[in-house]
Design an enzyme around this catalytic site. Structure first.
Site, PDB file in Angstrom:
ATOM      1  CD  GLU A   1      -8.106  29.183  42.058  1.00 33.14           C
ATOM      2  OE1 GLU A   1      -7.948  28.085  42.611  1.00 33.14           O
ATOM      3  OE2 GLU A   1      -7.825  29.384  40.865  1.00 33.14           O
TER       4      GLU A   1
ATOM      5  CD  GLU B   1     -11.128  27.843  38.249  1.00 28.85           C
ATOM      6  OE1 GLU B   1     -10.236  28.615  38.625  1.00 28.85           O
ATOM      7  OE2 GLU B   1     -12.302  27.895  38.668  1.00 28.85           O
TER       8      GLU B   1
END
Length: 742
Positions: free
Chosen positions: A115, A135
């Protein structure tokens, strides 16, 4: 003393500021790292001598994501604050700041690391860098903008696939997808290429792109809505018992329909909601459990052992069946040489052919090159005798023959004569006490259990079984071997069935008891799989393992624990074994297995054939006092199947067969397919049930089955936890079993 987690910065003569994420070994995004990153970026944007910024990681990795330890160390509210704050920071100072930013990626860029890179204005990676958003494996969703930026870089359909499957891609593949802008062929070239890209952005030679504003890779909104709808339906079907994947899709959808900034707000809200769900805590428990199995008291906890580490270069596998060939395959993939021993040429050829097929399938899937495949096969030597010439060079032996005590005893007697004194001698037995196997050895302390689960080259767990005689250095080196072949090793004590098989023997027995009490076996399978989340129900599992093996293993437990087992001399397995209905391998068991198109096996319910088997079994069960049950709910079925399993796990904890409850959790997930989102057997019992409730229900079941009450009666450890109001996972700290006192 190592420095704390932070970031460092340097500025070269060309005006390129290089910020290095520094938190060894994988540069996890500790809150201190995020704070330092923000401070340095704001400094860069305010300095006249800085034209552009390159973000990279210290050592061999870019960044493995948010520091998972924070989930355990901080309150949920504190974690929320860190994540929501970071999302805003990345947008403001990485993506929208006055100076362009470039990520220089090598090693891993996972989760928050990916990210951070996606928020930069460009990305450069080495060909073998590993980039992705895993995640969902922790019960949460990307929280630093990943749900918004990844689809904008690679397209919605590809982005959904990568996020929902937690797949990572290599740098070269990332480049072809659009996730990476340039590829640096070597780590040595990485910074130079990244700096050149950054300077091009600063000068205007290359257009500066703010990912959150991009829409050129996104599908038209009507197509996007259709893709999102299909993703939701498939996710509900694939993972019916968890919410966080759907929350993730909702966040992605918000960004697609309302824009990137609105999507970020939706992502933060969805992340906070996911972080409160039971699946998050459960999956974090599994994450830490998997990483804690290698730390064994007195062996690998910093204790200095007098015996140096062995060179583990050559393994001898005794027996080339499905299990032995799988063990050999895993060893070859780890770079070891293999000596495969069989009793005749026919069996030896078959064993080598199985190894060949195992590796060949990896070639066909593109996971192994043809050259490496040939190299691996060249390291296999088949033998028919225990010649000293072959076995003197062996560092570790793994016996993987059928479960016949006398045969195994003779094998280890022979091995002791031909192997070096420092060679590790291990058995792959699944249930037999290893001291019994060692009875004919001169030095019985040499033997250790190396219990694999089938198929051995695929299943991730390795049970390492030690007796009271096993030297710590042998355990240490078998742990090392487990790591070499990419298994999660769990060290357990020596008893019938060890940890996993012992804890799960009530699983099938409870199912047989319920079927004998009139509950539909196929309904039991459906509830256990669809409602609870096991990969398959107990009757389907019996067919997969083989009815003959199931009856043999069950007999071992009945002999060892007669007071708390259930057996029916005319039960379904007995009848089916007499008919040679051994399950999938013979085409018929509790289900019928028909060969379909393209060699795929079709599983069907054959009530006409199996019905009389259950009827006969129930007639025999009535003579044993098994009652006929009516009105059994789905919840009753789950509890009658799994609470006896929890009860046996309590005995295993009480006896110290496993050192800690987390070992039991990871072992049940990796071997039996216990749902990871439930956190493992003990975690599930504590978090979703509680000792008091389990004990009470077991007592109720015992009263319902007075003639089989021993199967359900709660053990002393469970009752202690219920009485004191402590979790089962903490019971070992106060409970001393009668066995441990001896």
């Amino acid at each position: 003393m190592s420095a704390g987690p932070t970031c460092t910065m340097s500025v070269d003569r060309q005006g390129v500021a290089t910020i290095v994420l520094t938190n060894a070994p994988v540069n996890a995004l500790h809150p201190d790292v995020l704070a330092a990153l923000q401070r340095l970026l704001e400094e860069c944007h305010g300095r006249s001598d800085v034209k552009c910024v390159v973000i990279t990681g210290s050592g061999k990795n870019f960044c493995a994501g948010f520091d998972i330890a924070q989930f355990a160390a901080q309150s949920p509210d504190k974690v929320k604050e860190s994540v929501s704050g970071a999302s805003e920071i990345l947008t403001r100072v990485l993506e929208e700041g006055s100076k362009p930013t470039v990520a220089a990626i090598q090693g891993v860029a996972l989760g928050g690391g990916c990210e951070v890179a996606a928020a930069c204005n460009a990305r450069v990676a080495t060909p073998d860098a590993k980039i992705g958003l895993p995640e969902l494996q922790l019960g949460i969703i990307p929280g630093f903008g990943g749900t918004q930026r990844l689809p904008r870089l690679v397209g919605l359909q590809t982005g959904l696939e990568l996020i929902l499957t937690s797949k990572s891609v290599k740098g070269s593949k990332a480049h072809s997808l659009g996730l990476v802008d340039e590829v640096a062929q070597t780590p040595q070239q990485l910074l130079a290429v990244a700096k050149a890209v950054a300077l091009d952005l600063a000068s205007g030679k290359r257009k500066r792109v703010r990912t959150l504003e991009r829409e050129d890779r996104l599908e038209p909104k009507d197509i996007a809505k259709m893709i999102l709808g299909i993703a939701k339906e498939q996710t509900k079907k694939r993972a019916p018992n968890v919410m966080h994947p759907l929350l993730c899709i909702d966040a992605i959808e918000a960004g697609i329909l309302k824009g990137g900034k609105a999507g970020l707000a939706a992502e933060t809200a969805a992340f906070n909601q996911a972080a409160q769900l039971p699946a998050h805590k459960a999956l974090v428990n599994i994450f830490f459990a998997a990483r804690g199995t290698k730390k064994v008291k007195g062996v690998s906890d910093g204790t200095k052992l007098s015996v140096p580490k062995r060179k583990l270069q050559t393994v001898a596998v005794i027996g080339g069946g499905l299990m032995g060939s799988g063990i050999a395959t895993a060893s070859l993939q780890a770079g070891m040489s293999v000596v495969l021993k069989e009793i005749n040429q026919k069996f030896l050829d078959a064993g080598i052919q199985r190894i060949h097929k195992n590796l060949e399938s990896r070639v066909k899937k593109g996971r192994l090159s043809e050259d490496k495949f040939k190299q691996m096969m060249s390291r296999v030597k088949g033998v028919l005798t225990y010649s000293k010439q072959d076995f003197q060079r062996v560092d570790i032996v793994i016996e993987a023959v059928i479960e016949v005590v006398g045969l195994k005893q003779q094998i280890f007697k022979d091995l002791e004569e031909v192997c070096r004194p420092d060679c590790v001698l291990s058995t792959n037995t699944s249930t037999i006490d290893i001291t019994v196997i060692a009875e004919k050895m001169r030095n019985p302390e040499r033997i250790i259990g190396a219990h694999f689960f089938s198929p051995a080259h695929v299943m991730p767990l390795l049970e390492i079984v030690r007796s009271n005689l096993t030297p710590p250095d042998i355990t240490r080196d078998l742990l090392r071997y487990g790591s070499m072949i990419k298994k999660t090793p769990v060290v357990v004590g020596n008893c019938t069935g060890f940890a996993v098989n012992r804890v799960f023997f009530p699983y099938t027995m409870a199912a047989m008891l319920l079927a004998d009490a009139g509950v539909d076996a196929f309904r039991i399978d459906k509830i256990v799989q669809k409602v609870f989340g096991m990969p398959m129900g107990p009757f389907r599992l019996s067919d997969l393992v083989g009815g003959d093996i199931g009856q043999h293993v069950g007999a071992n437990f009945i002999q060892s624990f007669p007071e708390r087992t259930y057996g029916n001399a005319n039960g379904p397995l007995v009848q089916m074994n007499q008919k040679k209905w051994l399950g999938e391998k013979t085409g018929r068991g509790f289900y019928r297995y028909d060969k379909g198109e393209k060699k795929r096996t079709k599983m069907v319910k054959d009530l006409e054939a199996i019905g009389p088997v259950f009827q006969e079994s129930r007639r025999a069960a009535q003579q044993l006092g098994v009652p006929h049950l009516q009105g059994v709910s789905d919840r009753d079925i789950v509890e009658m199947i799994f609470f006896p399993v929890v009860n046996e796990a309590c005995r295993v904890l009480a006896e110290g067969v496993v050192e800690k409850s987390k070992d039991m959790d990871i072992a049940t997930v990796m071997s039996m397919g216990f749902p990871a989102y439930r956190g493992g057997l003990v975690h599930w019992a504590d978090s979703e049930c509680g000792a008091s409730y389990i004990a009470s229900r077991l007592q109720t079941f015992a009263s319902m089955f007075p003639q089989q009450s021993g199967f359900f009666v709660p053990c002393e450890y469970l009752l202690h936890c219920a009485y004191k109001g402590v979790p089962l996972s903490q019971g070992q700290s106060f409970y001393v079993s009668p066995i441990a006192k001896l």
